[in-house]
Design a protein around this motif. Sequence first.
Motif, short mmCIF file in Angstrom:
data_model
loop_
_atom_site.label_atom_id
_atom_site.label_comp_id
_atom_site.label_asym_id
_atom_site.label_seq_id
_atom_site.Cartn_x
_atom_site.Cartn_y
_atom_site.Cartn_z
N GLU A 58 0.76 -1.26 0.05
CA GLU A 58 0.09 -0.08 0.13
C GLU A 58 0.84 1.08 0.01
N SER A 59 1.89 1.38 -0.95
CA SER A 59 2.64 2.35 -1.07
C SER A 59 2.13 3.24 -1.90
N GLU A 60 2.65 4.73 -2.06
CA GLU A 60 2.20 5.56 -2.96
C GLU A 60 3.17 5.74 -4.13
N VAL A 61 4.32 5.20 -4.19
CA VAL A 61 5.31 5.22 -5.11
C VAL A 61 5.70 3.76 -5.33
N TYR A 62 5.87 3.33 -6.69
CA TYR A 62 6.49 1.87 -6.78
C TYR A 62 7.43 1.81 -7.76
N LEU A 63 8.67 1.34 -7.43
CA LEU A 63 9.71 1.11 -8.41
C LEU A 63 9.62 -0.39 -8.57
N MET A 64 9.78 -0.64 -9.91
CA MET A 64 9.66 -2.12 -10.41
C MET A 64 10.87 -2.58 -11.29
N ASP A 65 11.75 -3.50 -10.84
CA ASP A 65 12.76 -3.92 -11.85
C ASP A 65 12.61 -4.96 -12.64
N GLU A 66 12.30 -4.84 -13.90
CA GLU A 66 11.92 -5.96 -14.61
C GLU A 66 10.83 -6.89 -14.25
N PRO A 67 9.77 -6.33 -14.07
CA PRO A 67 8.81 -7.21 -13.50
C PRO A 67 7.96 -8.15 -14.67
N PHE A 68 8.43 -7.93 -15.81
CA PHE A 68 8.00 -8.41 -17.10
C PHE A 68 8.88 -9.67 -17.54
N ALA A 69 9.95 -9.91 -16.77
CA ALA A 69 11.22 -10.60 -17.27
C ALA A 69 10.56 -12.11 -16.88
N GLY A 70 10.71 -12.87 -18.20
CA GLY A 70 10.10 -14.41 -18.05
C GLY A 70 8.65 -14.60 -17.88
N VAL A 71 7.90 -13.50 -18.36
CA VAL A 71 6.43 -13.70 -17.96
C VAL A 71 5.70 -14.10 -19.31
N ASP A 72 4.75 -14.88 -19.23
CA ASP A 72 4.00 -14.96 -20.60
C ASP A 72 3.17 -14.03 -20.88
N ALA A 73 2.58 -13.97 -22.14
CA ALA A 73 1.97 -12.79 -22.66
C ALA A 73 0.61 -12.69 -21.93
N VAL A 74 -0.39 -13.56 -21.49
CA VAL A 74 -1.38 -13.46 -20.64
C VAL A 74 -1.18 -12.78 -19.37
N THR A 75 -0.10 -13.11 -18.57
CA THR A 75 0.24 -12.49 -17.51
C THR A 75 0.45 -11.10 -17.67
N GLU A 76 1.31 -10.85 -18.59
CA GLU A 76 1.94 -9.55 -19.09
C GLU A 76 0.60 -8.59 -19.19
N LYS A 77 -0.49 -9.01 -19.72
CA LYS A 77 -1.54 -8.22 -19.97
C LYS A 77 -2.17 -7.88 -18.78
#
Lengths: 491, 254
Positions: free
Chosen positions: B158-177
């Motif tokens: 429940e933060s106000e700011v998010y920093l994400m480092d390559e959250p889509f790495a190795g993820v399938d197309a459905v999950t990415e959507k």
Amino acid sequence: MDSRITKGIKNWIIYLGILSASSLLLDAKQIGSGEEFNWLTQAERFFEMKDPSVRRVALGALLMGISCGLIGSFVVTRRLSLFGDTLSHAVLPGVAIGFIWAGEKDNFSLMIGAGLAGFAGVCCISLLRKFTKIHQDSSLGIVLSAFYAIGICLLTRIQKIGYSNQSGLDSFIFGQVSALSSDDLIGLLIALGFIGIFIVLNFRQLLATGFDPQFSKSIGIPNDFLQFGLWVLIAFCVISSLQLVGVILVSAMLVIPAATASLFSKRMKEYLLLSSLLGAGAGLGGTFLSFLGKNLPAGPIIVLVSSSIFFLILFLRPEKGVLFRWLNARSVQSRIAIENMLKTAFQIVEQNGFEDNEISSLEIMKRRGLSRAEVEKEIENLAHSGLATKNLSSNPAANLPPQTVLTLTPKGWEYACRIVRNHRLWELYLTDEAHYEPDHVHDDAEKIEHVLGEETVRQIERLLKNPKTDPHGKLIPSITDIHQGSLSRST
Amino acid sequence: MKPQGLPIEVHDLTVSYQKKPVLYGVDLEIAEGSLVGILGPNGAGKSTLIKTIMNMIKPNGGYVKIFGDAPQKGIKRIGYIPQKESVDWDFPVTVSDVVLMGRYGHHGWLSRIGQEDRNKASECLEQVNMLAYADRPIGNLSGGQQQRVFLARALAQESEVYLMDEPFAGVDAVTEKTMISILREMQKSGKTLMVVHHDLASAKEYFDQLLLLNMRKVAYGSVPEVFTHELLQKTYGGKLAVLSEMATKVAKAS
């Protein structure tokens, strides 16, 4: 918390029960050898715990097992095994120096010496990591052997000089339970206390840093402090256990119970509980066996019990165990053998235009390229599974000895149709949908036919619109045929 | 009430590893409610920038401000998804244990995780469609499922700011959507997000703002401004870019 302790105690009682049961078994096997009386009294003496030295050793081994199991859980999950090994070897020169300083085997000075040497060892490792590009495993190896060598030199020196009260000093290398004093017990108790308090207070933080150090740093958990705390506790645990198992084997106690727990623990709490129970079990079991065996050294026996438990569990555990997999592979193989026989039977009946239901073993031998004995065995298997009936040849004209003749039961016939159907459907699927050449598909279908599930078969049927013949023009037995047995069984 | 500063302000930031600069004089001002994609070649300093903002790496020069304050004070207001590789996937924790870690920051050293936290964790798992896996060991999941769990953990923060480092790495197309639609929802509810991304083509659709980074800030702005051939060439081109720049100059001169 309470429930965890009671659960622990319950498990403990169960363990004791198993232990006493196994000792009874041991005794039972000894009947007639003339020694059973001796063994039984030894076991009795152990369980009565009247002997103060037995009591002390058992309690010590128990405390050590729990400590090593608890802290070992972190050693194993954080891949610090070699670190524990290094630390345990690094304390040896400290023990020797502590002895020289005090002039006798004074526990307190030995502990101080061991602690300082352990600290020096950790410093060396940190320095090597900081100022060189040597990988950590190599630097651990260097520090381990260098410190151990210094320790051995010093200990030999002490023995040559001949201090008045040097006896039992070399016990720190291999451990010697007979020299275990009540001071040692207090040391073990304090180590366990610190370990327990540290884990309870920092459980959440340890979980987060162990799993995801970057994230845990980001929410302000002091990773370095926790790591340092663990190092200190590992050192504590090692030093306090020296008298029992010695510097060489103590690292085994840090690793083995925890590694055993890792075979089935899903969560850290389970892991800690199991690992400490396994450590305690190994400690007590080892003490018991060494007491029973009179001349067996307790330290190595404790480690042996621990590793035996590990291999037993590795071998016997469900799903992933070696035994389970072996049995599973065997049942799959025997199913495939049966299915291949049924398929051959179908092909023979098919060749005869579905007129003659009797299949001679000679025909099967020709088609499968098997020996008579092999075919006889497989026919036996079919008959045993209720898929076929076995008769002797009714043709008296031939001069040959009577032949075995096979007739499929309705159940066997249905099974055979299903396998042939799987095979031919798959061939058709490969040629029509995946565009294989017809002469490429047979070998593939030979494997696939045994693993095609009911659902996949239905799917292929829909795709191919319920085909009647395979790529080689042969009939694909349809579902209705199979159920009504109308291919030939109408006779 | 004093006016609140920008969620993230980076000023003349320089970071080096063993005297080799990784980031050099980077300035950045991220407005509230932005969804920013960070693009750049390998070794461009994307992760370093994020870690420095998170106060995990000390800069050699310049400063970071979180809502106008020193980063130590603002750290509780930032959620973080680290790179997959830094995580021990064999560690004995279940999916729900991992999501609960998102609640740790809301508790002091000794205060207990309560039912409220567990409810929140289940809610977040539901949001990423992973509630059915709550009791599974984290190591049993596929790469895409693991990243969903990480997103759930971030939601639980429940933060106000998010920093994400390559959250889509190795993820399938459905999950990415699914993940990108959740990021969009987070943005709508006023969160500020910075996401390191590796795929140029999808970056154009996913984000409103782009930060092109290669040791220096090459460009920062809205997608149409920044997603130009010239700027991308400058970011990714490396030595070849210099060469082609020279080649054009030679061509023009002759």
